[in-house]
Design an enzyme around this catalytic site. Structure first.
Site, mmCIF file in Angstrom:
data_model
loop_
_atom_site.group_PDB
_atom_site.id
_atom_site.type_symbol
_atom_site.label_atom_id
_atom_site.label_comp_id
_atom_site.label_asym_id
_atom_site.label_seq_id
_atom_site.Cartn_x
_atom_site.Cartn_y
_atom_site.Cartn_z
ATOM 1 N N LYS A 1 -8.047 13.805 4.773
ATOM 2 C CA LYS A 1 -7.144 12.640 4.737
ATOM 3 C C LYS A 1 -6.116 12.834 5.850
ATOM 4 C CE LYS A 1 -6.425 13.803 0.451
ATOM 5 N NZ LYS A 1 -6.236 12.822 -0.622
ATOM 6 N N HIS B 1 0.810 -1.229 0.000
ATOM 7 C CA HIS B 1 0.000 0.000 0.000
ATOM 8 C C HIS B 1 0.836 1.270 0.000
ATOM 9 C CE1 HIS B 1 -3.912 -1.981 1.002
ATOM 10 N NE2 HIS B 1 -3.129 -2.853 1.595
HETATM 11 C C1 26W Z 1 4.145 0.691 10.033
HETATM 12 C C2 26W Z 1 3.394 1.966 9.990
HETATM 13 C C3 26W Z 1 2.446 2.018 8.830
HETATM 14 C C4 26W Z 1 1.067 1.914 9.060
HETATM 15 C C5 26W Z 1 0.199 1.974 7.974
HETATM 16 C C6 26W Z 1 2.940 2.150 7.556
HETATM 17 C C7 26W Z 1 2.059 2.188 6.467
HETATM 18 C C8 26W Z 1 0.710 2.102 6.704
HETATM 19 C C9 26W Z 1 -0.265 2.109 5.561
HETATM 20 C C10 26W Z 1 0.219 1.298 4.441
HETATM 21 C C11 26W Z 1 -0.497 3.472 5.095
HETATM 22 C C12 26W Z 1 -1.757 3.557 4.271
HETATM 23 O O1 26W Z 1 -2.824 3.661 4.809
HETATM 24 N N1 26W Z 1 -1.585 3.556 2.945
HETATM 25 C C13 26W Z 1 -2.679 3.937 2.105
HETATM 26 O O2 26W Z 1 -3.382 2.769 1.690
HETATM 27 C C14 26W Z 1 -4.527 3.097 0.923
HETATM 28 C C15 26W Z 1 -5.297 1.806 0.630
HETATM 29 O O3 26W Z 1 -4.626 1.061 -0.321
HETATM 30 C C16 26W Z 1 -4.155 3.851 -0.352
HETATM 31 O O4 26W Z 1 -5.317 4.223 -1.031
HETATM 32 C C17 26W Z 1 -3.331 5.072 -0.014
HETATM 33 O O5 26W Z 1 -2.862 5.678 -1.201
HETATM 34 C C18 26W Z 1 -2.158 4.694 0.885
HETATM 35 O O6 26W Z 1 -1.447 5.841 1.326
#
Ligand code: 26W
Length: 794
Positions: free
Chosen positions: A532, A352
């Site tokens: 967001k 993601h």
């Molecule tokens: C480890 C900390 C952490 C926690 C959550 C790192 C990364 C995340 C997620 C991957 C962040 C997230 O929410 N990403 C989003 O995911 C959505 C669903 O696919 C996308 O539409 C967004 O573009 C993306 O930023």
């Protein structure tokens, strides 16, 4: 569902629960009592389809989908259940007959805020679509006692307070004490007659809490199984009797920390021991539960990939690879190679984000201490991959004393997917380029989607009525039917009805903004919305700098023909992300100055309601004219808010990033306000030395805006020195490079909005062509390309 209950039926069911479940007479009942009574009445209508679905899947030996996620950003459940059980309009009538205000009852429910943002909300939309498509599935997550923190503003700055949705009875969950699993940590590994035996040093109990997820039509429900942590020993009695009460309660306290609180970071991995323990707690409980169910129905483990498909929601549950191999080898005696192949044929991974700081890496020291057996297996997987592929030396899972969870998830998965076409290309060309070369067919795309039940039918009743009257109700389960609106886009009558539906939502929101924030939001103004998580790459800074530049322009020409605009922001910053917090502070400081400016206040207002969450999104999106999707190209994996705005008739101002690319393609470039550098151009610009200063020097509007901040026109200038310094000298997300294009495009929006007929036509076409962005289409893609599962028809 057999037959839709009448208002009479519902009234009786509600009164039954008020008396028998809440133990209250109507004259003594609080809104909370009524909300619980209504919830139990609705829940009664969900359990039948739920039990039938579980039985049908078992009896047909159906392949199950298991969605493992550290986050499920569910929001409220009652309103969605009423919609999916098709209880409207009977429920509205029943509540009116009981002298109750439906909105007040719905608003009394706390959000289940068990997620940070996009990833967590996507998981919730997916669960709803899996049920609506009658695909047998389980969602596995953690039952956090405290979800995402509550945000408030003090002197314009974010303050976090614990969220406690469970400090009141939660009507939607069923505790399953019969489904409890021991989860081990630490300790050491012994070898007993040639087999590895892990002796954990400490352990907790994972107990299941099930919530039914009802699908559209109310005839199928899957389970969301959330794990709560409980101590193996409740109370250390000897210590208690010795009067050492806190020590006696320690086992309980220690255990419960595992499911106490959601980590509020959504892009920076915490690297914290507790976070790794939470990830393993979820994953091990889920895999133990999956194997128990599988073995109860099928004896032969070789059948596992035919009967089980597991989706890893990002790398957070990526320990699933080593854990499944451990269970198959150490508990079921399979040799490594067979365990590896079965696991790889069962597991799949969704990426993601490309942000380097979000890619999880655990030190081999920490992994070895918390999960000693898994560290051994990770090394075995890495060595095996090295030996069975001619991979370059720099490719692998373990290097520089770190376990790279992305590589582990990739190597242990049958399919890896990105979440938009552009993102998946970037996944292939950047973060997993080497592994893509070694395993060319493994990466596939599954562009995200959102459920039209919650994000259109439930949250936008005025537009829903117009759609139902114009093209029937079929669109709710087949969103491509919205295409039927194209024929009406040139019909003035339809356009007027569309505008009236939007205006009704804007007036409702305008009243709320005045009451809660004292902001005068003229319903005829452009409602320009950016909601967001706060993050530099999402460029809320670009948006507020444009507002300042516009404000200055209005001051330069107060009698100019300015299009009134209300800029609405919503979003939380991770508590440790100080730069994002200073952007929050700036937005609130700019709002304070601009909103009270007698010269400009009729042309420009800024509103930033605190504590943005799912329920607030449901209120803001239907009232939006303009959707801000302005991330630096190449940084937003997909976005899903962009899809919600499009299907609610808001036009998008955005960059060629994530799913914006596909939205623009499908709604038509002429119905989309595009600006900015492409992903390739952005990468080149970022590499250009001094790009920030050069861009600022070239933009009069931007220079003035930054100057006004530096002069202290918006609160104390000192608060923003580091923000200004970073923008002038670094600007990593190219706010300056894209500023003039953005400013000019916003002026284009002003002119377009003045042509109401054309604007409404564009809005109609955005709705008509948003069918692709239903999470039903996305889930059908996963079922076809990744899980090889079918819906259960009858
Ligand atoms: C480890 C900390 C952490 C926690 C959550 C790192 C990364 C995340 C997620 C991957 C962040 C997230 O929410 N990403 C989003 O995911 C959505 C669903 O696919 C996308 O539409 C967004 O573009 C993306 O930023």
């Amino acid at each position: 569902m057999t037959h839709a209950p009448s208002a009479q039926d519902l009234r009786e069911k509600i009164l039954y629960h008020l008396t028998h479940t809440q133990g209250r007479g109507p004259e003594f009942a609080t809104v909370f009592d009524w909300r619980l009574a209504v919830s139990f009445a609705v829940r009664d209508l969900m359990v039948g389809p739920w039990v039938d679905a579980i039985r049908a899947a078992r009896d047909q030996g159906a392949k199950r989908v298991y969605y493992l996620s550290m986050e499920f950003l569910i929001g409220r459940i009652l309103g969605d259940a009423i919609i999916n059980l098709r209880l409207e309009p009977a429920m509205g009538e029943a509540l009116t007959q009981l002298g109750l205000d439906e909105q007040e009852i719905l608003d009394n429910e706390p959000d289940a805020a068990l997620g940070n943002g996009g990833l967590g909300r996507l998981a919730a939309c997916f669960m709803e679509s899996l049920s609506s498509l009658r695909c047998p599935a389980f969602g596995y997550g953690i039952r956090y006692e405290h979800g995402l923190f509550r945000q408030s503003f003090e002197n314009g700055q974010q303050v976090e307070r614990p969220e406690d949705w469970l400090n009141q009875p939660h009507p939607w969950e069923f505790v399953r004490i019969d489904y409890s699993y021991r989860i081990g940590f630490k300790g050491h590994v012994e070898t007993v007659d040639g087999r590895a035996v892990w002796q954990p040093g400490e352990s907790v109990i994972a107990r299941a809490y099930d919530t039914p997820v009802i699908g559209w039509g109310g005839d199928w429900a899957n389970s969301l199984r959330l794990w709560g942590a409980h101590p193996t020993t409740l109370l250390d009695l000897p210590r208690f009797n010795a009067g050492d009460y806190t020590a006696a309660a320690e086992p309980e306290a220690l255990a419960r920390t595992l499911s106490r609180v959601l980590y509020p970071d959504d892009t920076t991995e915490s690297g914290k021991e507790l976070r790794l323990k939470q990830e393993y707690f979820l994953t091990s409980a889920a895999l133990q539960d999956i194997l128990r169910r599988f073995l109860a129905e099928h004896g032969d483990l070789d059948l596992l990939p035919q009967k089980v498909a597991i989706q890893l929601n990002d790398t957070h549950p990526a320990i699933a690879g080593p854990e499944l191999i451990r269970l198959l080898m150490d508990d079921h005696g399979l040799p490594f190679a067979r365990a590896r192949d079965l696991a790889r044929a069962t597991l799949n991974y969704t990426n993601h984000t490309l942000l380097p700081e979000a890619l999880e890496r655990w030190s081999t020291w920490l992994m070895g201490r918390i999960l000693p057996r898994h560290m051994q297996i990770i090394q075995m997987i890495d060595d095996d991959h090295r030996d069975t592929t001619n991979r370059p030396a720099h490719v692998g899972i373990v290097h520089n004393d770190q376990v790279h969870m992305g590589e582990l998830a990739f190597i242990m998965s049958g399919k890896v997917n990105g979440v938009s076409a552009l993102h998946t290309d970037l996944v292939r060309d950047t973060v997993f380029a080497d592994l893509h070369k070694l395993h060319p067919g493994r990466i596939v795309n599954q562009t995200n989607g959102v459920t039209p039940r919650r994000w259109l039918r439930m949250s936008n009743p005025s537009l829903t009525r117009l759609l139902d009257d114009t093209i029937g109700t079929g669109w709710t389960s087949d969103l491509d039917q919205l295409k039927g609106l194209e024929a009406h886009a040139d019909d003035a009558g339809f356009r007027d009805s569309l505008r009236a539906a939007k205006r009704a939502n804007k007036i409702w929101l305008s009243n709320g903004l005045l009451a809660d924030l004292g902001v005068k939001a003229d319903p005829d103004a452009i409602f320009d919305v950016q909601i967001k998580r706060m993050h530099e790459y999402k460029r809320q800074l670009l948006n507020i700098l444009e507002a300042i530049a516009l404000w200055q322009r209005i001051h330069d020409d107060p009698n100019g023909n300015w299009a009134p605009r209300v800029k609405i922001f919503g979003g939380k910053a991770a508590p440790g992300y100080w730069l994002a917090k200073s952007v929050i502070h700036l937005i609130n400081d700019v709002a304070a100055t601009i909103n009270s400016d007698p010269v400009t206040s009729k042309f420009l207002q800024i509103a930033y309601p605190s504590n943005y969450n799912v329920s607030m999104a449901e209120d803001l999106i239907p009232a939006a004219d303009l959707s801000e999707q302005i991330s630096t190209a190449g940084k937003e994996a997909s976005g899903t808010g962009n899809m919600k705005f499009t299907m609610n008739g808001a036009l998008t101002i955005g960059t060629l990033d994530g799913a914006n690319v596909e939205i623009r393609e499908l709604v038509g470039p002429e119905n989309f306000f595009l600006f900015g550098l492409t992903a390739d151009e952005a990468a080149a610009e970022k590499a250009r030395h001094g790009h920030a200063r050069a861009a600022i020097e070239a933009s009069e509007d931007l220079k003035v805006a930054l100057q006004l901040i530096a002069e202290g026109r918006f609160g104390r200038a000192e608060s923003y020195y580091s923000l200004l310094d970073r923008t002038w000298n670094d600007d990593p997300f190219l706010v300056a490079s894209d500023f003039d294009a953005y400013f000019a495009t916003q002026r284009k929006v002003d002119r377009a909005f003045a042509d109401t007929a054309d604007w409404d036509r564009m809005a109609a076409l955005n709705i008509a062509r948003s069918g692709f962005f239903s999470s039903d289409r996305t889930i059908r893609g996963y079922m076809r390309d990744i899980w090889d599962t079918q819906a259960i028809t009858a």
